[in-house]
Design an enzyme around this catalytic site. Structure first.
Site, mmCIF file in Angstrom:
data_model
loop_
_atom_site.group_PDB
_atom_site.id
_atom_site.type_symbol
_atom_site.label_atom_id
_atom_site.label_comp_id
_atom_site.label_asym_id
_atom_site.label_seq_id
_atom_site.Cartn_x
_atom_site.Cartn_y
_atom_site.Cartn_z
ATOM 1 N N GLY A 1 1.034 -1.198 -0.192
ATOM 2 C CA GLY A 1 0.049 -0.143 -0.107
ATOM 3 C C GLY A 1 1.227 1.691 -0.213
ATOM 4 O O GLY A 1 1.970 1.280 0.929
ATOM 5 N N ILE A 2 0.440 2.651 -0.570
ATOM 6 C CA ILE A 2 1.013 3.927 -0.787
ATOM 7 C C ILE A 2 0.513 4.626 -0.381
ATOM 8 O O ILE A 2 -0.879 4.475 -0.294
ATOM 9 C CB ILE A 2 1.612 3.733 -2.776
ATOM 10 C CG1 ILE A 2 0.139 3.694 -3.072
ATOM 11 C CG2 ILE A 2 2.839 3.044 -2.051
ATOM 12 C CD1 ILE A 2 0.781 4.391 -4.288
ATOM 13 N N THR A 3 0.897 5.683 0.076
ATOM 14 C CA THR A 3 -0.149 6.999 0.813
ATOM 15 C C THR A 3 -0.167 7.787 -0.804
ATOM 16 O O THR A 3 1.266 8.184 -1.221
ATOM 17 C CB THR A 3 -0.273 7.745 1.540
ATOM 18 O OG1 THR A 3 1.428 7.767 2.306
ATOM 19 C CG2 THR A 3 -0.925 6.122 2.761
ATOM 20 N N GLY B 1 -7.634 14.471 4.142
ATOM 21 C CA GLY B 1 -6.245 14.508 3.325
ATOM 22 C C GLY B 1 -6.163 13.337 2.419
ATOM 23 O O GLY B 1 -4.970 13.017 2.186
ATOM 24 N N GLN B 2 -7.421 11.775 2.612
ATOM 25 C CA GLN B 2 -7.087 10.829 2.287
ATOM 26 C C GLN B 2 -8.448 9.953 1.411
ATOM 27 O O GLN B 2 -8.541 8.979 1.422
ATOM 28 C CB GLN B 2 -6.966 9.702 3.580
ATOM 29 C CG GLN B 2 -5.696 9.799 4.009
ATOM 30 C CD GLN B 2 -5.373 8.388 4.669
ATOM 31 O OE1 GLN B 2 -5.943 7.772 5.404
ATOM 32 N NE2 GLN B 2 -3.556 7.966 4.558
ATOM 33 N N TYR C 1 -6.876 7.599 -0.164
ATOM 34 C CA TYR C 1 -6.530 6.353 0.562
ATOM 35 C C TYR C 1 -7.704 5.623 0.937
ATOM 36 O O TYR C 1 -7.859 4.431 1.230
ATOM 37 C CB TYR C 1 -5.932 6.535 1.739
ATOM 38 C CG TYR C 1 -4.571 5.490 2.155
ATOM 39 C CD1 TYR C 1 -3.719 4.957 2.325
ATOM 40 C CD2 TYR C 1 -5.279 4.533 3.614
ATOM 41 C CE1 TYR C 1 -3.124 3.991 2.778
ATOM 42 C CE2 TYR C 1 -4.762 4.215 4.227
ATOM 43 C CZ TYR C 1 -3.775 3.341 4.043
ATOM 44 O OH TYR C 1 -3.067 3.029 5.027
ATOM 45 N N ILE D 1 -0.016 2.889 13.446
ATOM 46 C CA ILE D 1 1.354 1.990 12.848
ATOM 47 C C ILE D 1 3.183 2.931 12.919
ATOM 48 O O ILE D 1 2.742 3.463 12.102
ATOM 49 C CB ILE D 1 1.358 0.826 12.662
ATOM 50 C CG1 ILE D 1 0.003 0.465 12.377
ATOM 51 C CG2 ILE D 1 2.216 -0.166 12.881
ATOM 52 C CD1 ILE D 1 -0.596 -0.145 13.480
HETATM 53 N N1 CAA Z 1 -9.908 18.000 10.423
HETATM 54 C C1 CAA Z 1 -10.449 19.125 10.080
HETATM 55 N N2 CAA Z 1 -10.049 19.799 9.701
HETATM 56 C C2 CAA Z 1 -8.373 19.963 9.509
HETATM 57 C C3 CAA Z 1 -8.306 18.883 9.675
HETATM 58 C C4 CAA Z 1 -8.911 17.816 10.139
HETATM 59 N N3 CAA Z 1 -8.575 16.521 10.528
HETATM 60 N N4 CAA Z 1 -6.583 18.370 9.462
HETATM 61 C C5 CAA Z 1 -6.259 19.738 9.034
HETATM 62 N N5 CAA Z 1 -7.099 20.582 9.167
HETATM 63 C C6 CAA Z 1 -7.706 21.768 8.620
HETATM 64 C C7 CAA Z 1 -6.513 22.959 8.490
HETATM 65 O O1 CAA Z 1 -6.430 23.161 10.020
HETATM 66 C C8 CAA Z 1 -6.064 23.311 7.508
HETATM 67 O O2 CAA Z 1 -7.294 24.575 7.843
HETATM 68 P P1 CAA Z 1 -7.599 26.359 7.813
HETATM 69 O O3 CAA Z 1 -6.610 26.179 6.440
HETATM 70 O O4 CAA Z 1 -8.386 26.616 8.116
HETATM 71 O O5 CAA Z 1 -6.455 26.443 8.731
HETATM 72 C C9 CAA Z 1 -6.684 23.447 6.285
HETATM 73 O O6 CAA Z 1 -7.713 22.135 6.943
HETATM 74 C C10 CAA Z 1 -5.183 22.611 6.213
HETATM 75 O O7 CAA Z 1 -4.456 21.764 6.603
HETATM 76 P P2 CAA Z 1 -3.229 21.519 6.874
HETATM 77 O O8 CAA Z 1 -2.609 22.883 6.653
HETATM 78 O O9 CAA Z 1 -2.464 20.742 7.508
HETATM 79 O O10 CAA Z 1 -3.284 21.424 4.310
HETATM 80 P P3 CAA Z 1 -2.161 20.407 3.953
HETATM 81 O O11 CAA Z 1 -2.761 20.857 2.643
HETATM 82 O O12 CAA Z 1 -0.846 21.184 3.525
HETATM 83 O O13 CAA Z 1 -1.995 18.899 4.769
HETATM 84 C C11 CAA Z 1 -3.006 17.339 4.654
HETATM 85 C C12 CAA Z 1 -3.264 18.656 4.802
HETATM 86 C C13 CAA Z 1 -1.945 16.405 4.232
HETATM 87 C C14 CAA Z 1 -4.206 15.966 4.281
HETATM 88 C C15 CAA Z 1 -2.056 16.772 6.264
HETATM 89 O O14 CAA Z 1 -2.899 17.782 7.696
HETATM 90 C C16 CAA Z 1 -1.897 15.585 6.948
HETATM 91 O O15 CAA Z 1 -1.124 14.875 6.756
HETATM 92 N N6 CAA Z 1 -2.794 14.944 7.539
HETATM 93 C C17 CAA Z 1 -2.721 13.396 7.958
HETATM 94 C C18 CAA Z 1 -3.356 12.869 6.263
HETATM 95 C C19 CAA Z 1 -2.779 11.007 7.464
HETATM 96 O O16 CAA Z 1 -3.640 10.963 8.449
HETATM 97 N N7 CAA Z 1 -2.734 10.413 6.952
HETATM 98 C C20 CAA Z 1 -2.293 9.215 7.026
HETATM 99 C C21 CAA Z 1 -1.186 8.577 6.167
HETATM 100 S S1 CAA Z 1 -0.851 7.334 7.188
HETATM 101 C C22 CAA Z 1 -1.926 5.560 6.695
HETATM 102 O O17 CAA Z 1 -2.634 6.155 6.030
HETATM 103 C C23 CAA Z 1 -1.664 4.743 7.168
HETATM 104 C C24 CAA Z 1 -3.315 3.848 8.179
HETATM 105 O O18 CAA Z 1 -4.186 2.754 7.372
HETATM 106 C C25 CAA Z 1 -3.231 4.311 8.747
#
Ligand code: CAA
Length: 240
Positions: free
Chosen positions: A84-86, A143-144, A147, A180
């Site tokens: 898997g990838i993100t 943001g997913q 995924y 994880i």
């Molecule tokens: N709920 C509501 N709002 C959120 C939020 C959330 N969970 N997360 C971010 N926001 C809001 C921020 O507060 C911000 O709001 P404002 O513009 O009003 O200030 C806005 O969204 C933009 O946030 P960012 O500046 O963080 O935006 P970005 O474009 O730079 O990044 C992102 C967005 C890439 C999604 C980043 O927040 C991120 O990486 N999030 C984590 C995603 C995640 O959990 N990925 C899991 C990877 S691991 C995996 O997938 C394995 C698995 O199976 C669990």
């Protein structure tokens, strides 16, 4: 009887832990990997487990690779669809390419690999397929959309294929990990990850070995009545 397993994305992270746990149970294991030759070479050297390079998103490559693996080793009894990838980003920033890569790899890979092994499992009257889903396929994640859609699709894929496999003694289950301690999770911005971990009742990231134990359970010889289920291992972060 020695069973043979293929673990996709098996040379690093959760996949590596799954390979080791299955090997410890006496299963003959091979891993697949897509790009990181260095990690794969180290993996094989360290653990004595063969690694085959192919892209699970490529249907023809999967069919050819499984043929080679089965010829060079033994027919596949256990398939773990772990690769898997993100490509995270909000919808407004997500390109079609980011969407497609994740869907084709994470979900398409399950179809491609299941197609390659299913007929043989049916013929031999035994199979265990374990698909690695995700907490984010169960509950979504900001943001997913790519995924979460792919992982949620895996859960549907699992339940449908479980119905088709049942009469051939092929079980099909999903395992949904939470967050994880892997390279994939390490790529999440630190401040975002801290907020996520704060919502985990167990209060920490999970370990890859804790996911691997679940795969051993779902794929073991005696789990013939366990099919179409999803085992969630997420420190209590998502319950339903
Ligand atoms: N709920 C509501 N709002 C959120 C939020 C959330 N969970 N997360 C971010 N926001 C809001 C921020 O507060 C911000 O709001 P404002 O513009 O009003 O200030 C806005 O969204 C933009 O946030 P960012 O500046 O963080 O935006 P970005 O474009 O730079 O990044 C992102 C967005 C890439 C999604 C980043 O927040 C991120 O990486 N999030 C984590 C995603 C995640 O959990 N990925 C899991 C990877 S691991 C995996 O997938 C394995 C698995 O199976 C669990």
């Amino acid at each position: 009887m020695t069973r043979t397993a293929i673990v996709t994305g098996g040379t690093r992270g959760i996949g590596e832990a799954i390979c080791l746990a299955l090997k410890a149970e006496g299963v003959s294991v091979v891993a697949s990997y897509a790009g990181n030759d260095e990690a794969a070479a180290k993996f094989t050297q360290t653990h004595g487990i063969k690694a085959y390079k192919f892209d699970v998103a490529d249907y023809d490559a999967c069919q050819a690779a499984v043929k080679t693996i089965e010829t060079e080793n033994a027919p596949c009894d256990i398939l773990v669809n772990n690769a898997g990838i993100t490509r995270d980003g909000t919808l407004l920033r997500m390109t079609h390419q980011m969407w497609k890569e994740v869907i084709d790899t994470n979900l398409g890979g399950c179809f491609n690999m299941a197609k390659a092994v299913f007929a043989g499992m049916k013929e031999r009257g035994f199979g265990r397929i374990v698909n690695i889903g995700s907490i984010n396929g169960q509950g979504g994640q900001y943001g997913q959309v790519n995924y979460a859609a792919a992982k949620s699709g895996i859960h549907g894929f699992t339940k449908a294929l479980a119905q088709e496999g049942a009469k051939f003694n092929i079980t099909v289950n999903a395992l949904a990990p939470g967050y994880i301690d892997t390279d994939m999770v390490a790529a999440v911005p630190k401040e975002v990850l801290e907020k996520i971990v704060a919502k985990v009742p167990v209060g920490r990231l999970g370990q890859a070995a804790e996911i691997a134990r679940g795969v051993v359970f779902l794929s073991c010889e005696k789990a013939g009545f366990l099919t179409g289920s999803t085992l969630s291992i997420n420190g209590g972060q998502h319950m339903y």
